[in-house]
Design a protein around this motif. Structure first.
Motif, PDB file in Angstrom:
ATOM      1  N   ASN A   1       0.823  -1.212   0.000  1.00 19.05           N
ATOM      2  CA  ASN A   1       0.000   0.000   0.000  1.00 19.05           C
ATOM      3  C   ASN A   1       0.857   1.262   0.000  1.00 19.05           C
ATOM      4  O   ASN A   1       0.579   2.221  -0.734  1.00 19.05           O
ATOM      5  CB  ASN A   1      -0.920   0.004   1.223  1.00 19.05           C
ATOM      6  CG  ASN A   1      -1.959  -1.090   1.167  1.00 19.05           C
ATOM      7  OD1 ASN A   1      -2.297  -1.579   0.090  1.00 19.05           O
ATOM      8  ND2 ASN A   1      -2.460  -1.494   2.309  1.00 19.05           N
TER       9      ASN A   1
ATOM     10  N   ALA B   1      -1.622   9.397 -11.092  1.00 18.51           N
ATOM     11  CA  ALA B   1      -1.500   9.620  -9.644  1.00 18.51           C
ATOM     12  C   ALA B   1      -2.833   9.376  -8.941  1.00 18.51           C
ATOM     13  O   ALA B   1      -2.886   8.738  -7.871  1.00 18.51           O
ATOM     14  CB  ALA B   1      -1.006  11.041  -9.372  1.00 18.51           C
ATOM     15  N   MET B   2      -3.936   9.851  -9.523  1.00 12.14           N
ATOM     16  CA  MET B   2      -5.252   9.641  -8.922  1.00 12.14           C
ATOM     17  C   MET B   2      -5.631   8.162  -8.941  1.00 12.14           C
ATOM     18  O   MET B   2      -6.198   7.647  -7.961  1.00 12.14           O
ATOM     19  CB  MET B   2      -6.303  10.464  -9.666  1.00 12.14           C
ATOM     20  CG  MET B   2      -7.690  10.395  -9.065  1.00 12.14           C
ATOM     21  SD  MET B   2      -8.844  11.542  -9.856  1.00 12.14           S
ATOM     22  CE  MET B   2      -8.856  10.870 -11.529  1.00 12.14           C
TER      23      MET B   2
ATOM     24  N   THR C   1      -4.923   2.186  -4.155  1.00  5.64           N
ATOM     25  CA  THR C   1      -4.340   1.986  -2.826  1.00  5.64           C
ATOM     26  C   THR C   1      -5.414   1.907  -1.757  1.00  5.64           C
ATOM     27  O   THR C   1      -5.321   1.094  -0.824  1.00  5.64           O
ATOM     28  CB  THR C   1      -3.361   3.126  -2.506  1.00  5.64           C
ATOM     29  OG1 THR C   1      -2.328   3.157  -3.493  1.00  5.64           O
ATOM     30  CG2 THR C   1      -2.721   2.924  -1.147  1.00  5.64           C
ATOM     31  N   ASN C   2      -6.440   2.742  -1.876  1.00  2.00           N
ATOM     32  CA  ASN C   2      -7.542   2.675  -0.912  1.00  2.00           C
ATOM     33  C   ASN C   2      -8.226   1.311  -0.954  1.00  2.00           C
ATOM     34  O   ASN C   2      -8.590   0.752   0.093  1.00  2.00           O
ATOM     35  CB  ASN C   2      -8.560   3.773  -1.204  1.00  2.00           C
ATOM     36  CG  ASN C   2      -8.031   5.154  -0.880  1.00  2.00           C
ATOM     37  OD1 ASN C   2      -7.165   5.307  -0.024  1.00  2.00           O
ATOM     38  ND2 ASN C   2      -8.534   6.157  -1.569  1.00  2.00           N
TER      39      ASN C   2
ATOM     40  N   ALA D   1       2.994   7.315  -6.832  1.00  2.00           N
ATOM     41  CA  ALA D   1       2.351   8.547  -7.284  1.00  2.00           C
ATOM     42  C   ALA D   1       3.177   9.769  -6.878  1.00  2.00           C
ATOM     43  O   ALA D   1       3.366  10.701  -7.683  1.00  2.00           O
ATOM     44  CB  ALA D   1       0.937   8.638  -6.715  1.00  2.00           C
ATOM     45  N   PHE D   2       3.687   9.779  -5.647  1.00  2.00           N
ATOM     46  CA  PHE D   2       4.472  10.925  -5.179  1.00  2.00           C
ATOM     47  C   PHE D   2       5.758  11.082  -5.979  1.00  2.00           C
ATOM     48  O   PHE D   2       6.123  12.188  -6.390  1.00  2.00           O
ATOM     49  CB  PHE D   2       4.795  10.753  -3.691  1.00  2.00           C
ATOM     50  CG  PHE D   2       5.620  11.869  -3.123  1.00  2.00           C
ATOM     51  CD1 PHE D   2       5.029  13.052  -2.732  1.00  2.00           C
ATOM     52  CD2 PHE D   2       6.994  11.743  -2.996  1.00  2.00           C
ATOM     53  CE1 PHE D   2       5.787  14.086  -2.217  1.00  2.00           C
ATOM     54  CE2 PHE D   2       7.759  12.772  -2.489  1.00  2.00           C
ATOM     55  CZ  PHE D   2       7.152  13.955  -2.097  1.00  2.00           C
TER      56      PHE D   2
ATOM     57  N   LEU E   1       1.325   4.418  -2.978  1.00  2.00           N
ATOM     58  CA  LEU E   1       1.248   5.848  -2.695  1.00  2.00           C
ATOM     59  C   LEU E   1       2.549   6.559  -3.073  1.00  2.00           C
ATOM     60  O   LEU E   1       2.527   7.657  -3.649  1.00  2.00           O
ATOM     61  CB  LEU E   1       0.932   6.068  -1.223  1.00  2.00           C
ATOM     62  CG  LEU E   1      -0.487   5.752  -0.759  1.00  2.00           C
ATOM     63  CD1 LEU E   1      -0.597   5.894   0.751  1.00  2.00           C
ATOM     64  CD2 LEU E   1      -1.497   6.648  -1.455  1.00  2.00           C
ATOM     65  N   GLU E   2       3.680   5.934  -2.732  1.00  2.00           N
ATOM     66  CA  GLU E   2       4.973   6.545  -3.043  1.00  2.00           C
ATOM     67  C   GLU E   2       5.210   6.616  -4.550  1.00  2.00           C
ATOM     68  O   GLU E   2       5.882   7.516  -5.038  1.00  2.00           O
ATOM     69  CB  GLU E   2       6.094   5.754  -2.373  1.00  2.00           C
ATOM     70  CG  GLU E   2       6.151   5.923  -0.868  1.00  2.00           C
ATOM     71  CD  GLU E   2       6.391   7.366  -0.469  1.00  2.00           C
ATOM     72  OE1 GLU E   2       7.331   7.989  -0.986  1.00  2.00           O
ATOM     73  OE2 GLU E   2       5.615   7.883   0.350  1.00  2.00           O
TER      74      GLU E   2
ATOM     75  N   ARG F   1      -5.912  -1.317   0.627  1.00  3.64           N
ATOM     76  CA  ARG F   1      -5.910  -1.228   2.087  1.00  3.64           C
ATOM     77  C   ARG F   1      -7.067  -2.014   2.680  1.00  3.64           C
ATOM     78  O   ARG F   1      -6.919  -2.695   3.701  1.00  3.64           O
ATOM     79  CB  ARG F   1      -5.996   0.241   2.509  1.00  3.64           C
ATOM     80  CG  ARG F   1      -6.033   0.457   4.011  1.00  3.64           C
ATOM     81  CD  ARG F   1      -6.225   1.927   4.318  1.00  3.64           C
ATOM     82  NE  ARG F   1      -7.395   2.469   3.671  1.00  3.64           N
ATOM     83  CZ  ARG F   1      -8.644   2.318   4.128  1.00  3.64           C
ATOM     84  NH1 ARG F   1      -8.856   1.630   5.233  1.00  3.64           N
ATOM     85  NH2 ARG F   1      -9.659   2.854   3.483  1.00  3.64           N
TER      86      ARG F   1
ATOM     87  N   LEU G   1      -3.597   5.577  -8.867  1.00 10.16           N
ATOM     88  CA  LEU G   1      -2.801   4.892  -7.853  1.00 10.16           C
ATOM     89  C   LEU G   1      -3.371   5.111  -6.456  1.00 10.16           C
ATOM     90  O   LEU G   1      -3.400   4.181  -5.637  1.00 10.16           O
ATOM     91  CB  LEU G   1      -1.352   5.375  -7.918  1.00 10.16           C
ATOM     92  CG  LEU G   1      -0.518   4.848  -9.084  1.00 10.16           C
ATOM     93  CD1 LEU G   1       0.804   5.605  -9.173  1.00 10.16           C
ATOM     94  CD2 LEU G   1      -0.256   3.362  -8.933  1.00 10.16           C
ATOM     95  N   ASN G   2      -3.847   6.304  -6.180  1.00 10.13           N
ATOM     96  CA  ASN G   2      -4.439   6.570  -4.866  1.00 10.13           C
ATOM     97  C   ASN G   2      -5.752   5.813  -4.679  1.00 10.13           C
ATOM     98  O   ASN G   2      -6.010   5.263  -3.603  1.00 10.13           O
ATOM     99  CB  ASN G   2      -4.671   8.075  -4.694  1.00 10.13           C
ATOM    100  CG  ASN G   2      -3.409   8.828  -4.318  1.00 10.13           C
ATOM    101  OD1 ASN G   2      -3.024   8.876  -3.162  1.00 10.13           O
ATOM    102  ND2 ASN G   2      -2.745   9.403  -5.303  1.00 10.13           N
TER     103      ASN G   2
END
Length: 302
Positions: free
Chosen positions: A216, A275-276, A282-283, A223-224, A220-221, A286, A278-279
């Protein structure tokens, strides 16, 4: 004769439960489909569209989007040299994902290993590793990357290394916190009492328990790191021509925002959507990797 209808239902496999939960989450499903499409473009795009991405067409300079005068390859328009924006975005996806994926994977491996050692061994080893992580985290990722790349030559290898180094403390501190909680569990105590060595305990007993959290965090990383790499390319100290990334395309188009907004808009939109996605994914990960939530999904699926 026993009534067959009273027999308990057969339990569903974990894979089917995960797939059914993904199908129920429309946003996560759309994100997974989009990321799969981007991955396919990154793998096969440079092989199929490399020539079109480099071909100059001075008649098509700054060609507006949705104009099919020069063919469907110019549906997103042309850049300042008349090159197809669609072909360049597809080709640039490989470098963008390669840099972000390599940096995250390198920081995951190094930071995860250091976190396992710092959390399980503790003592002066853990204290030294923590102080090292604090020293790296005291510099913002973008500022650290700007300083290092200004001193050294900008390139793919240097960009990957500096981005990986800046994210190592995130993985190390996360893994250390998980290990500190897990090493006092009964299964670790039992393994130690049976004579298991430290390496076996860390790799076979503790690491699998941490893996969902790390996956997870890595998403997130990813995307960052993509956003940081795009910012470096936008500043001119990231990937240099003739290589191309989405961030570099945005940087090239900033001089034409008043007359040809599409030069920066389409690659910027690609960065935002990845990026969106991937977020969103990730949700969903999780929820799926959480034991309590997974038990709830299994109960609902029966």
């Amino acid at each position: 004769m026993a009534d067959v209808s009273l027999a308990p239902p057969r339990p569903r496999s974990t894979l089917r439960i995960v797939l059914s939960s993904l199908l129920r989450d429309k946003f996560a499903l759309a994100a997974a489909v989009f990321l799969t499409l981007v991955l396919i473009c990154a793998i096969f795009g440079p092989w199929l569209l490399a020539e079109q991405a480099r071909a100059l067409n001075l008649k098509g300079r700054n060609m507006p989007p949705f104009s099919l005068e020069a063919g469907w390859m110019f549906i997103l328009g042309g850049d300042a040299l008349g090159r197809s924006l669609l072909a360049r975005i597809v080709v640039a996806s490989q470098n963008t994902l390669l840099i972000a994926g390599s940096a995250v994977m390198l920081s995951l491996v190094v930071g995860g290993f250091l976190g396992l050692v710092a959390g399980y061994r503790g003592g002066w080893i853990g204290a030294v590793l923590l102080r090292l992580a604090d020293a790296i985290m005291s510099f913002p990722s973008m500022l650290l990357a700007v300083i290092v790349l200004f001193v050294f030559e900008p390139g793919v290898t240097n960009v990957i290394l500096v981005l990986a180094i800046s994210r190592i403390p995130i993985f190390m501190r996360t893994v250390r916190a998980e290990v500190l909680e897990l090493k006092s569990r009964m299964f670790v105590t039992a393994a130690r009492a049976m004579g298991a060595k430290t390496n076996r305990i860390l790799l076979l007993h503790i690491a699998p328990m941490i893996l969902p959290t790390i996956i997870n965090l890595a998403a997130l990383e990813m995307a960052f790191v993509m956003l940081v790499e795009s910012g470096l390319s936008f500043l001119g100290i990231g990937i240099q021509p003739p290589e191309v990334t989405w961030g570099l395309m945005v940087a090239d188009g900033r001089n034409y925002l008043g007359s040809a907004w599409w030069l920066a808009f389409w690659p910027g939109l690609a960065i935002m959507l990845v990026a969106m996605s991937l977020n969103l994914l990730t949700n969903w990960l999780r929820i799926v990797t959480d034991p309590v939530e997974r038990w709830r999904l299994e109960t609902e699926a029966r």
